[in-house]
Design a protein around this motif. Structure first.
Motif, PDB file in Angstrom:
ATOM      1  N   PHE A  93     -56.737  38.705 -23.292  1.00 46.55           N
ATOM      2  CA  PHE A  93     -57.187  38.826 -22.053  1.00 46.55           C
ATOM      3  C   PHE A  93     -56.548  39.711 -21.143  1.00 46.55           C
ATOM      4  O   PHE A  93     -55.298  39.837 -21.335  1.00 46.55           O
ATOM      5  CB  PHE A  93     -57.009  37.245 -21.419  1.00 46.55           C
ATOM      6  N   LEU A  94     -57.370  40.551 -20.713  1.00 45.30           N
ATOM      7  CA  LEU A  94     -56.897  41.331 -19.636  1.00 45.30           C
ATOM      8  C   LEU A  94     -55.502  40.807 -18.654  1.00 45.30           C
ATOM      9  O   LEU A  94     -54.480  41.458 -18.445  1.00 45.30           O
ATOM     10  CB  LEU A  94     -57.689  42.160 -18.858  1.00 45.30           C
ATOM     11  N   ALA A  95     -55.794  39.615 -18.092  1.00 49.59           N
ATOM     12  CA  ALA A  95     -54.727  39.103 -17.351  1.00 49.59           C
ATOM     13  C   ALA A  95     -53.553  38.752 -18.238  1.00 49.59           C
ATOM     14  O   ALA A  95     -52.528  38.834 -17.379  1.00 49.59           O
ATOM     15  CB  ALA A  95     -55.435  37.632 -16.990  1.00 49.59           C
ATOM     16  N   ASP A  96     -53.230  38.926 -19.318  1.00 54.92           N
ATOM     17  CA  ASP A  96     -52.305  38.814 -20.177  1.00 54.92           C
ATOM     18  C   ASP A  96     -51.348  39.960 -20.253  1.00 54.92           C
ATOM     19  O   ASP A  96     -50.183  40.128 -20.710  1.00 54.92           O
ATOM     20  CB  ASP A  96     -52.390  38.128 -21.378  1.00 54.92           C
ATOM     21  N   ILE A  97     -51.986  41.169 -19.947  1.00 58.54           N
ATOM     22  CA  ILE A  97     -51.311  42.488 -20.033  1.00 58.54           C
ATOM     23  C   ILE A  97     -51.128  43.247 -18.785  1.00 58.54           C
ATOM     24  O   ILE A  97     -50.229  43.970 -18.670  1.00 58.54           O
ATOM     25  CB  ILE A  97     -52.225  43.450 -21.042  1.00 58.54           C
ATOM     26  N   ILE A  98     -51.636  42.554 -17.343  1.00 60.03           N
ATOM     27  CA  ILE A  98     -51.493  43.098 -16.277  1.00 60.03           C
ATOM     28  C   ILE A  98     -49.732  42.897 -16.164  1.00 60.03           C
ATOM     29  O   ILE A  98     -49.597  41.763 -16.218  1.00 60.03           O
ATOM     30  CB  ILE A  98     -52.062  42.516 -15.224  1.00 60.03           C
ATOM     31  N   GLY A  99     -49.312  44.020 -15.610  1.00 61.26           N
ATOM     32  CA  GLY A  99     -47.571  43.608 -15.464  1.00 61.26           C
ATOM     33  C   GLY A  99     -46.548  43.768 -16.615  1.00 61.26           C
ATOM     34  O   GLY A  99     -45.661  44.047 -16.482  1.00 61.26           O
ATOM     35  N   LEU A 100     -47.231  44.196 -17.973  1.00 59.69           N
ATOM     36  CA  LEU A 100     -46.414  44.760 -18.816  1.00 59.69           C
ATOM     37  C   LEU A 100     -45.903  45.954 -18.717  1.00 59.69           C
ATOM     38  O   LEU A 100     -46.510  46.947 -18.059  1.00 59.69           O
ATOM     39  CB  LEU A 100     -47.354  44.492 -20.174  1.00 59.69           C
ATOM     40  N   ASP A 101     -44.807  46.044 -19.305  1.00 61.54           N
ATOM     41  CA  ASP A 101     -44.045  47.352 -19.228  1.00 61.54           C
ATOM     42  C   ASP A 101     -44.813  48.644 -19.952  1.00 61.54           C
ATOM     43  O   ASP A 101     -45.433  47.965 -21.248  1.00 61.54           O
ATOM     44  CB  ASP A 101     -42.711  47.305 -19.913  1.00 61.54           C
ATOM     45  N   VAL A 102     -44.849  49.715 -19.765  1.00 59.79           N
ATOM     46  CA  VAL A 102     -45.837  50.659 -20.387  1.00 59.79           C
ATOM     47  C   VAL A 102     -44.588  51.657 -20.996  1.00 59.79           C
ATOM     48  O   VAL A 102     -43.964  52.021 -20.002  1.00 59.79           O
ATOM     49  CB  VAL A 102     -46.857  51.227 -19.569  1.00 59.79           C
ATOM     50  N   VAL A 103     -44.447  51.838 -22.240  1.00 59.41           N
ATOM     51  CA  VAL A 103     -43.426  52.890 -22.912  1.00 59.41           C
ATOM     52  C   VAL A 103     -44.206  54.094 -23.547  1.00 59.41           C
ATOM     53  O   VAL A 103     -45.283  53.859 -23.989  1.00 59.41           O
ATOM     54  CB  VAL A 103     -42.442  52.170 -23.570  1.00 59.41           C
ATOM     55  N   ASP A 104     -43.560  55.143 -23.624  1.00 59.62           N
ATOM     56  CA  ASP A 104     -44.046  56.348 -24.324  1.00 59.62           C
ATOM     57  C   ASP A 104     -43.650  55.904 -25.802  1.00 59.62           C
ATOM     58  O   ASP A 104     -42.923  55.078 -26.151  1.00 59.62           O
ATOM     59  CB  ASP A 104     -43.939  57.514 -23.838  1.00 59.62           C
TER      60      ASP A 104
END
Length: 160
Positions: A93-104
């Motif tokens: 679900f998109l709601a589960d990824i909002i707020g996750l850290d984004v790393v390269d």
């Protein structure tokens, strides 16, 4: 993870028998038609009928039999209970990824996933960090989504 997930909004009535028009916030309006119970502010409401009409969902709820009763629901956010659905392997679900850290690719934190845009058929991830980065949600750029550990690994190209 929240028990209830926002999945659409009641935007208007439909007809004279208490039906409502729901704009879905899901991959397809058919997804919402699979549920016999939806939730408004966490309170269950039984769906007596639903169908897809011009990209929206036309639904009728138990106890909502007039235009006036349907109009009272206008503007409400429709939710599903997470336990009522099973996603295919590798889906989320998109709601589960909002707020996750984004790393390269090297593990350096670029920011957090602020929102997901759906301007066309392809979603765009908006990352908020030192600067805002917009990343197409395609395998060439999204290398890994790890909800359990709390990160999304991406590959950037020059100019992003």
């Amino acid at each position: 993870m929240n028990e209830f997930l926002d999945c659409g909004q009641i935007v208007n009535t439909h007809g004279i028998h208490g039906e409502v028009r729901i704009v879905p916030w899901a991959d397809s309006p058919e997804f919402l038609c699979r549920f016999s119970t939806l939730y408004l502010d966490g309170k269950p409401i039984h769906v007596t009928s639903s169908r897809v009409h011009k990209g929206s969902v036309i639904a009728r709820f138990q106890g909502v039999d007039t235009v006036e009763a349907a109009m009272a629901l206008k503007g409400s956010t429709v939710q599903i209970c997470r336990a009522d659905t099973k996603l295919p392997e590798g889906s989320f679900f998109l709601a589960d990824i909002i707020g996750l850290d984004v790393v390269d690719e090297d593990g350096r934190k670029l920011g957090i996933l602020k929102e997901v845009l759906s301007p066309s058929i392809q979603q765009i991830y908006v990352v908020e960090g030192e600067r805002e980065i917009m990343i197409p949600a395609v395998p060439e750029f999204i290398l890994e989504t790890n909800i359990e550990t709390g990160y999304i690994k991406v590959r950037l190209i020059e100019g992003m």
